[in-house]
Design an enzyme around this catalytic site. Structure first.
Site, short mmCIF file in Angstrom:
data_model
loop_
_atom_site.label_atom_id
_atom_site.label_comp_id
_atom_site.label_asym_id
_atom_site.label_seq_id
_atom_site.Cartn_x
_atom_site.Cartn_y
_atom_site.Cartn_z
N ASP A 13 0.70 -1.04 -0.05
CA ASP A 13 0.09 0.01 -0.20
C ASP A 13 0.76 1.26 -0.02
OD1 ASP A 13 -2.33 -1.48 0.16
OD2 ASP A 13 -1.90 -1.75 2.39
N ALA A 39 -3.81 -7.91 -4.32
CA ALA A 39 -3.30 -6.58 -4.43
C ALA A 39 -4.37 -5.57 -4.77
CB ALA A 39 -2.38 -6.38 -5.67
N GLY A 40 -4.45 -4.18 -4.59
CA GLY A 40 -5.26 -3.58 -4.78
C GLY A 40 -4.56 -1.86 -5.07
N GLN A 227 2.07 -5.65 -3.29
CA GLN A 227 2.25 -6.01 -1.95
C GLN A 227 3.68 -5.20 -1.54
OE1 GLN A 227 1.55 -9.47 -3.24
NE2 GLN A 227 -0.56 -8.68 -2.91
N THR A 242 2.59 -12.68 2.85
CA THR A 242 1.89 -13.16 1.79
C THR A 242 2.53 -14.38 1.35
OG1 THR A 242 0.69 -12.62 -0.12
CG2 THR A 242 2.87 -11.81 -0.14
N THR A 303 -8.40 -3.61 -1.16
CA THR A 303 -8.99 -5.06 -1.38
C THR A 303 -10.00 -5.10 -0.56
OG1 THR A 303 -6.93 -5.46 -2.56
CG2 THR A 303 -8.35 -7.51 -1.90
N THR A 304 -9.93 -5.17 0.83
CA THR A 304 -10.74 -5.66 1.87
C THR A 304 -11.56 -4.63 2.44
OG1 THR A 304 -8.98 -5.62 3.38
CG2 THR A 304 -9.38 -7.55 2.31
N ARG A 306 -10.43 -2.98 4.95
CA ARG A 306 -9.98 -3.14 6.43
C ARG A 306 -9.43 -1.78 6.77
NH1 ARG A 306 -7.06 -8.74 7.19
NH2 ARG A 306 -6.36 -8.01 5.05
N ARG A 308 -6.36 0.21 8.07
CA ARG A 308 -4.87 -0.04 8.08
C ARG A 308 -4.12 0.48 9.11
NH1 ARG A 308 -4.05 2.42 2.00
NH2 ARG A 308 -4.96 0.64 0.91
#
Ligand code: IMP
Length: 432
Positions: A13, A39-40, A227, A242, A303-304, A306, A308
């Site tokens: 990120d 990944a995003g 990542q 990962t 991606t999720t 969540r 950070r």
């Protein structure tokens, strides 16, 4: 023509999507060399926000072709959705996306195995993205994987698919019941995968042949890491990592270029540190300062979704990543997030629980939690840097901070990102 690898030096990120998008203006081919849709990469293009999970971020430059390299694990179903989203936004994709036949397939059962594995770990869970990355790479290394090229022969694929997946069901069923997960009908999954493959068929290729053709024609190749180095399965904070090698060494293996073809490694880092998922994080701030960084840096997983975890910049970890990647030049991201902070801290060493000062993090990551970061403090600049076009436009305190980092890291910072927008970036040297 040199190939350039771009890698993130922290826990992911760092803003790789934006930088790939900028560098791709000069590139002929952008190649993802590891990971999958965990990944995003967020990109702002024509005032619209795009999050790319598998398609390399060069796709917004019409002259640039993109390749999903052999080192990736590819979720075909989600890839098809990503392609559809780009088509709907009128991005011309004609003969621009290539997918390696030797990349491995992520299928829905991998995702279920990922979720069950996390369920079994309970409070010790890794905090994965739940996208099936670890089971897909495990199958690959176990020689039980399915490569994308295997889908070309329908009958053969059906045989392999059933042979490999049906025997897993009896073992998965009891856990699925406990975790409230429904196992899909294998027939339906198999048919869906074949349909998606057929839809995308013209994109599959011998990626080794393709990349060497580009190289031999003197084309510019950009290798896109996903990542970050601290999530590398060998060198990261194991087991909270990962399941692929995220460092620059993988750019060769995962794309098919030889190691000597990669002439430069561009490493990028955020002006502070973030992490999603579990695992040690020595400079984490569980206080208002951390909340400030989280809020002003909009630190939510692409991606999720969540939140950070946030903390100060950690030079001990950064130096380790720089060595590991053989970084030739640096870029600093999200420097503007520090605009209003009056005292900026940077971790320069750690105190161990025995009271010893050390500069390198211990090689056993479980000891990272017991480290007390030692900080150097800097007066903030208390003004917006968004409009700065050159280093000299930056406030004096900001320049001091950057000079300190360059000296400590012994590398030039050639790119400074001052907002999420493509145009808000100071570039002091040609990066390619
Ligand atoms: P996995 O890659 O889904 O197996 O997740 C393993 C760990 O890597 C978890 O802590 C994830 O949060 C983290 N992770 C995976 N992909 C990314 C990413 O693109 N950015 C940040 N963290 C990631």
């Amino acid at each position: 023509m040199p190939a350039l690898a771009l890698v993130g030096l922290q826990w992911g990120d760092e803003g790789k999507g934006k930088i790939i998008d900028i560098l791709a203006a000069q590139a002929d081919l952008v190649v993802r060399f590891q990971g999958g849709n965990n990944a995003g990469h967020t990109i702002k293009y024509e005032n619209k926000k795009f999050v790319l999970h598998q398609i390399p971020s060069g796709i917004f430059h019409p002259q640039c072709k993109v390749l999903l390299g052999n080192g990736m694990v590819v979720d075909l179903i989600s890839l098809a959705e990503e392609i559809e989203q780009l088509k709907q936004n009128k991005i011309n994709l004609q003969k621009r996306i290539f997918i390696s036949n030797t990349a491995h397939l992520i299928h829905p059962i991998h995702k279920i195995r990922d979720q069950i594995s996390e369920f079994k770990l309970g409070k010790n869970a890794i905090g994965t993205t739940g996208k099936g990355i670890s089971p897909a790479y495990s199958d690959k290394v176990n020689r039980k994987g399915i490569r994308l090229g295997d889908l070309a022969d329908t009958e053969n694929f059906k045989n392999i698919f059933y042979q490999k997946i049906e025997p897993l069901y009896p073992e998965l069923e009891p856990y699925c019941k406990k975790a409230n997960i429904t196992l899909p009908n294998l027939n339906e999954v198999c048919e869906e995968l074949l349909q998606v493959y057929q839809k995308l068929e013209e994109m599959f290729c011998d990626s080794l042949e393709l990349i060497h053709k580009f190289k031999n024609e003197g084309k510019k190749i950009l290798l896109e890491g996903a990542q970050g180095s601290l999530l590398d399965v060998d060198h990261g904070s194991y087991p909270f990592v990962t399941s692929s090698n995220t460092s620059a060494g993988m750019a060769s293996i995962g794309s098919g270029l030889g190691p000597t073809d990669i002439k430069k490694v561009f490493g990028i880092f955020k002006a502070y540190t973030t992490r999603v998922g579990s695992g040690p994080f020595p400079t984490e701030l569980n206080n208002q300062e951390g909340e400030y960084l989280q809020k002003h840096g909009e630190e939510f997983g692409a991606t999720t979704g969540r939140i950070r975890r946030c903390g100060w910049l950690d030079l001990c970890l950064l130096k380790r990543s720089i060595n590991l990647n053989g970084v030739s030049q640096l870029g600093i991201m999200k420097l503007d997030v520090l605009d209003k902070i009056d005292k900026i801290k940077v971790c320069i060493s750690y105190k161990t629980k025995e009271g010893k000062i050390i500069n390198n993090p211990p090689s056993i990551n479980k000891d990272w939690d017991k480290l007390e970061p030692q900080y150097e403090s800097f007066a903030g600049w208390q003004s917006s840097i968004v409009e700065a076009k050159t280093m000299n436009d930056l406030p004096r305190n900001c320049q001091n901070y950057l000079n300190f980092l360059q000296k400590e890291l012994n590398l030039p910072i050639v790119l400074i990102s001052t907002s999420p927008k493509r145009e808000n970036c100071i570039i002091t040297k040609n990066i390619f």
